[in-house]
Write an enzyme that holds these catalytic residues in place. Structure first.
Site, short mmCIF file in Angstrom:
data_model
loop_
_atom_site.label_atom_id
_atom_site.label_comp_id
_atom_site.label_asym_id
_atom_site.label_seq_id
_atom_site.Cartn_x
_atom_site.Cartn_y
_atom_site.Cartn_z
CB CYS A 168 -1.04 0.03 1.14
SG CYS A 168 -1.74 1.69 1.53
CB CYS A 195 0.63 1.72 4.06
SG CYS A 195 -1.08 1.16 4.23
#
Length: 135
Positions: free
Chosen positions: A54, A57
Site C-alpha cells: 500500500c 501506508c
C-alpha cells in the site's frame, strides 16, 4: 480490502519505521504481549493497520515513526493486515492505512487514509488538555 492507492513493489518485508519507537506486530503472541503491557500501564495506544504493498501506508510510515518520538507517552503499534487478518476483522478495518486510537482497551477515535495533516491533527486533539471533565 481497500487501499488508498496501491501498487506492486519490490520492497522490504515490513514498512520502515527506523528512527522511531513503533512496535511491529507480526504474530498473536507479540500482539498479546504488547496489549498486556499497554493495559498494565494504562497507556493510550495507536494501532496502524497497513500493508507493504500500500503506497499511502509506506508514505505514512516516516510520519508515524516521527510522531512516536514526539509523543513518547503513547504506544505506537503497526499491524500488517496480511499477517494478522484476525485483527483486521476484530477492528473492522476496511481500508489501509487505518489508524485506531485506544485508551483503556476502548476505541476512542479512528482515521482512515494516509493524509499527513489529518493524522497530525488527530494527535494534537488527543493531547489537548481538557478544561472540564464532562466535555
Amino acid at each position: 480490502m481497500g487501499c488508498c492507492g496501491s501498487s506492486t513493489v519490490d520492497a522490504e518485508e515490513h514498512l520502515d519505521y527506523s528512527g522511531g519507537n513503533v512496535t511491529l506486530v507480526t504474530d498473536q503472541k507479540n500482539w498479546d504481549n504488547t496489549m498486556e503491557e499497554v493495559a498494565e500501564h494504562g497507556k493510550t495506544v495507536v494501532l496502524k493497520f497497513s500493508a507493504i504493498w500500500c503506497t499511502p501506508c509506506r508514505n505514512a510510515a516516516p510520519l508515524f515513526a516521527e510522531l512516536s518520538l514526539k509523543y513518547p507517552d503513547i504506544v505506537f503499534v503497526s499491524v500488517d493486515v496480511d499477517e494478522m487478518p484476525e485483527l483486521v476483522t476484530q477492528y473492522d478495518v476496511r481500508a489501509t492505512p487505518t489508524f485506531i486510537f485506544m485508551k483503556n482497551n476502548e476505541e476512542i477515535d479512528k482515521l482512515v487514509g494516509g493524509n499527513h495533516e489529518d493524522l497530525q491533527e488527530k494527535f494534537e486533539q488527543l493531547n489537548r488538555p481538557k478544561l472540564y471533565d464532562d466535555v
